[in-house]
Design a protein around this motif. Sequence first.
Motif, PDB file in Angstrom:
ATOM      1  N   ASN A  76       0.724  -1.110  -0.071  1.00 45.12           N
ATOM      2  CA  ASN A  76       0.004  -0.071   0.098  1.00 45.12           C
ATOM      3  C   ASN A  76       0.771   1.088  -0.002  1.00 45.12           C
ATOM      4  OD1 ASN A  76      -2.923  -0.062   0.112  1.00 45.12           O
ATOM      5  ND2 ASN A  76      -2.601  -1.676   1.658  1.00 45.12           N
ATOM      6  N   ASN A  95       0.908   3.846  -3.102  1.00 48.18           N
ATOM      7  CA  ASN A  95       0.760   5.234  -2.898  1.00 48.18           C
ATOM      8  C   ASN A  95       1.858   6.406  -3.458  1.00 48.18           C
ATOM      9  OD1 ASN A  95      -1.817   4.988  -1.666  1.00 48.18           O
ATOM     10  ND2 ASN A  95      -1.113   5.374   0.627  1.00 48.18           N
ATOM     11  N   LYS A 121      -7.980  10.980  -4.395  1.00 51.91           N
ATOM     12  CA  LYS A 121      -8.021  10.412  -5.771  1.00 51.91           C
ATOM     13  C   LYS A 121      -9.185  10.046  -6.388  1.00 51.91           C
ATOM     14  CE  LYS A 121      -3.696   8.073  -4.003  1.00 51.91           C
ATOM     15  NZ  LYS A 121      -3.065   7.006  -3.434  1.00 51.91           N
ATOM     16  N   GLY A 126      -6.574   2.258   1.946  1.00 50.44           N
ATOM     17  CA  GLY A 126      -5.383   1.783   2.064  1.00 50.44           C
ATOM     18  C   GLY A 126      -4.560   1.983   3.402  1.00 50.44           C
TER      19      GLY A 126
HETATM   20 MG   LIG Z   1      -3.679   3.987  -1.205  1.00 48.73          MG
END
Ligand SMILES: [Mg+2]
Length: 462
Positions: A359, A363, A415, A422
Amino acid sequence: MTVHHNPSQLPASENSLNELTLLYQFSNTMLSTIRLNKLTHLILTALTTSSSNLFERAFLFLRNEKSEVLQGMLGVTRRTAEGLQIVGSQEALGSRWEISEDVISLQRSTEFCAKVRATRIDINDSCPLIRRVIADRTLCHTNFTICHECGTCFFVRHLCSDTFAAVPLVARDSAIGIIVVDNPESGQEITQENLRFLQLFANQAGMAVLNSMLYNRIEDAHINLRDARERLLHGERLAAIGEVAANLAHELKNPIITIGGFAARLLKGLSEESKEHQYAGTIVKEVGRLEKMLADILAFSSKPTICFSVCDLGEILRDCLESCATTVEDHGIRLNVDNSRGSWSILGDAHQLKQVFLNLILNACDAMSDGGRLTISVSSASPENNSVIVSIEDTGGGIAQEMLSKIFNPFFTTKSTGTGLGLAIVNRIVLNHFGTIRADNTELGALFSVMLPLVEAEQIQN
Ligand SMILES: [Mg+2]
Ligand SMILES: Nc1ncnc2c1ncn2[C@@H]1O[C@H](COP(=O)(O)OP(=O)(O)OP(=O)(O)O)[C@@H](O)[C@H]1O
């Protein structure tokens, strides 16, 4: 209305009346002012204003009981003490003083005030004079020569003129601070009458200052309580949202798998050049994204089961990097891995820990869509702390300051295609492994640091 207090120029009866009026006004002021800041300005202004004609300068120190230090709070000189207004009843005995915000700021801005505020007197190390004022709770009137001979007290040399008086602020049988007064401009002697007055002032001021400090403490506690209540409500709201999301995810999972399955079959049967092949391809891709989202929601909302075993952190990281190698490459990201030193054995669930670093790496890749540098390093936390820190640093511009406290909240995302789960999942896994995670901004991007406890040697053998 102006009250003159100048014993040398007035007949005794008029003088006593003025003294009494001043004390009444002072007492009314103390009773009606609760803000500590304003109160201290009023006290020192009353002592220095030309209408009371008592002293030319007054400065206040408050005692920090834990550190046994007297901290300079405020210094007022006659030049900045002219803004005292008399308000309230027309009768002198019913009136009180007020001070405007402009005068308060003016008093705060002087060099003298800054000097007082920068002064800290260690009660235990200070001169016998200060110790006497604090311990015996008595007014001391002294001159510089005596203090100079003693030489222990920096504050006297630094702030006071040749002759000065220091009076304790007493409340509940203890000195909570001191007021120091002097006449540096005229060099005038401090009269016994003015000292008596100072003592009477200080007796009232002590209790008022203590009340005000207690009020401030109650107000702080109230604010903390309100914040805690809001956090609790926020937590409850999140839990409710989580439950709805989990139910929805559960209901949506089967139809979505079916849609994905049929779309994949269609894809196989269609010519690659046809528009239909392109459409079916989009369905398969989007269904894949939905499936990931649903899996995240279900992972977040279900009770976590952890299969603890001794695992090698290096191996977990290598595994992660293998899984996201294409993503890293596609984004044109340079990889810098530094975990060559030592072996890092931790007790945990390798599958879940892999999720943590995946994660964080994904990211970082999202933040560096136009390329950049991803640095992953592993290091010991500290000699006393048998833990390891995994740092994942990117050059993707970092996280806006106001968002830093929110990024670990479930469903927080910036996003268009993110679920915002996450980092919430990452945080939960790390906590379940008795570790901690923090996010910071660096010059070029974000730095996530995951601290995890290492396994003790005996635990490995068992
Ligand atoms: Mg994420
Ligand atoms: N390395 C990073 N650089 C900049 N912003 C970041 C970084 N990592 C996280 N963020 C910010 O934190 C937000 C939350 O991240 P999180 O991983 O929880 O959700 P997400 O990535 O948006 O969605 P997903 O659930 O698909 O992971 C992101 O939307 C992004 O704004």
